[in-house]
Scaffold this active site. Structure first.
Site, mmCIF file in Angstrom:
data_model
loop_
_atom_site.group_PDB
_atom_site.id
_atom_site.type_symbol
_atom_site.label_atom_id
_atom_site.label_comp_id
_atom_site.label_asym_id
_atom_site.label_seq_id
_atom_site.Cartn_x
_atom_site.Cartn_y
_atom_site.Cartn_z
ATOM 1 N N CYS A 45 0.839 -1.207 0.000
ATOM 2 C CA CYS A 45 0.000 0.000 0.000
ATOM 3 C C CYS A 45 0.870 1.251 0.000
ATOM 4 C CB CYS A 45 -0.919 -0.007 1.219
ATOM 5 S SG CYS A 45 -1.898 1.504 1.386
ATOM 6 N N TYR A 76 -7.551 4.288 -9.205
ATOM 7 C CA TYR A 76 -7.302 3.392 -8.073
ATOM 8 C C TYR A 76 -8.179 2.154 -8.179
ATOM 9 C CZ TYR A 76 -7.170 1.733 -3.223
ATOM 10 O OH TYR A 76 -7.037 0.960 -2.097
ATOM 11 N N GLU A 88 0.957 -0.384 -6.836
ATOM 12 C CA GLU A 88 0.923 0.875 -6.101
ATOM 13 C C GLU A 88 2.372 1.247 -5.792
ATOM 14 O OE1 GLU A 88 -1.658 1.167 -2.749
ATOM 15 O OE2 GLU A 88 -3.292 0.099 -3.723
ATOM 16 N N ASP A 123 -2.591 -7.516 2.673
ATOM 17 C CA ASP A 123 -2.950 -6.895 1.395
ATOM 18 C C ASP A 123 -2.545 -7.849 0.274
ATOM 19 O OD1 ASP A 123 -3.879 -4.565 2.628
ATOM 20 O OD2 ASP A 123 -1.899 -3.642 2.596
ATOM 21 N N TYR A 128 0.048 -4.978 -4.974
ATOM 22 C CA TYR A 128 0.830 -4.865 -3.741
ATOM 23 C C TYR A 128 2.203 -5.503 -3.847
ATOM 24 C CZ TYR A 128 -3.700 -3.568 -1.782
ATOM 25 O OH TYR A 128 -4.891 -2.947 -1.534
ATOM 26 N N CYS A 191 -1.583 1.907 7.734
ATOM 27 C CA CYS A 191 -0.211 1.755 7.241
ATOM 28 C C CYS A 191 0.183 0.295 7.393
ATOM 29 C CB CYS A 191 0.754 2.651 8.008
ATOM 30 S SG CYS A 191 2.483 2.441 7.484
ATOM 31 N N CYS A 200 19.753 -5.003 5.997
ATOM 32 C CA CYS A 200 20.336 -5.035 4.672
ATOM 33 C C CYS A 200 21.724 -4.433 4.688
ATOM 34 C CB CYS A 200 19.446 -4.263 3.686
ATOM 35 S SG CYS A 200 20.109 -4.199 2.014
#
Length: 203
Positions: A45, A76, A88, A123, A128, A191, A200
């Site tokens: 998202c 959308y 997205e 999601d 996504y 969120c 990383c």
């Protein structure tokens, strides 16, 4: 580019969007300062992703949108059908003299799960998916190198294989105005960002 059977037709003209960033007041549209570079990132998202990057020092402006598919100027609702091929995404305009591409990529990898394919947590759908769309060969090289480094860290932690697409940007389409800087306008909004807890390595 991946071809999506039955892709929606879309339209010839852009959909309505915002002109300026709701947080820093800068234009969402080019021309941008000559020193800036652009990379487009998808991590699920786009609401939380945009917030993550507009807070990053060295980022000039961000914009939510759609990219990686076939349908021109999608809405959308169309993107959510999975029949545009788009993800997205967030356009990140940044000054490489202030923030390096390695730092941006580290932020990208550590703040979502790039092993989930067409989903991010709860999601679910191709919109996504994890994706990096580059505008310079040096960005693509850095993305591929960082993916290999992060894969080694994920594997050592017993995690799966990275499914992130890495390729040059063909076209970025701005999302509707209400999606731009959504979490600044709706601080209690959804969120879905959630990393793996794996760090990383950076160059």
């Amino acid at each position: 580019m991946t071809l999506f059977a039955g892709a929606l037709k879309g339209r010839d003209t852009p959909i309505s969007t915002s002109d300026t960033h709701a947080v820093n007041g800068r234009s969402l549209h080019p021309p941008f300062p000559q020193a800036c570079e652009v990379i487009v990132l998808g991590m699920g998202c786009f609401w939380g992703v945009e917030l993550l990057f507009w807070q990053q020092p060295g980022v000039f402006v961000t914009a939510a949108g759609y990219a990686g598919g076939q349908t021109p100027h999608p809405t959308y609702e169309e993107t959510c059908t999975g029949r545009t091929g788009h993800a997205e995404v967030v356009k990140v305009v940044y000054d490489p003299a202030v923030v390096s591409i390695d730092t941006l990529l580290k932020t990208f990898w550590e703040n979502h799960d790039p092993t989930q394919g067409n989903r991010q947590g709860n999601d679910i759908g191709s919109q996504y998916r994890s994706i990096i769309l580059t505008t310079r060969q040096a960005q693509k090289n850095a993305a591929e190198q960082s993916a290999a480094a992060f894969q080694a860290s994920l594997s050592a932690a017993g995690r799966g294989d990275i499914t992130t697409e890495i390729r040059p940007l063909a076209q970025f389409y701005y999302a509707e105005g209400y999606h731009q800087q959504y979490l600044a306008k709706n601080p209690g909004g959804y969120c879905g960002l959630k990393g793996t807890g794996v760090r990383c390595p950076t160059a």
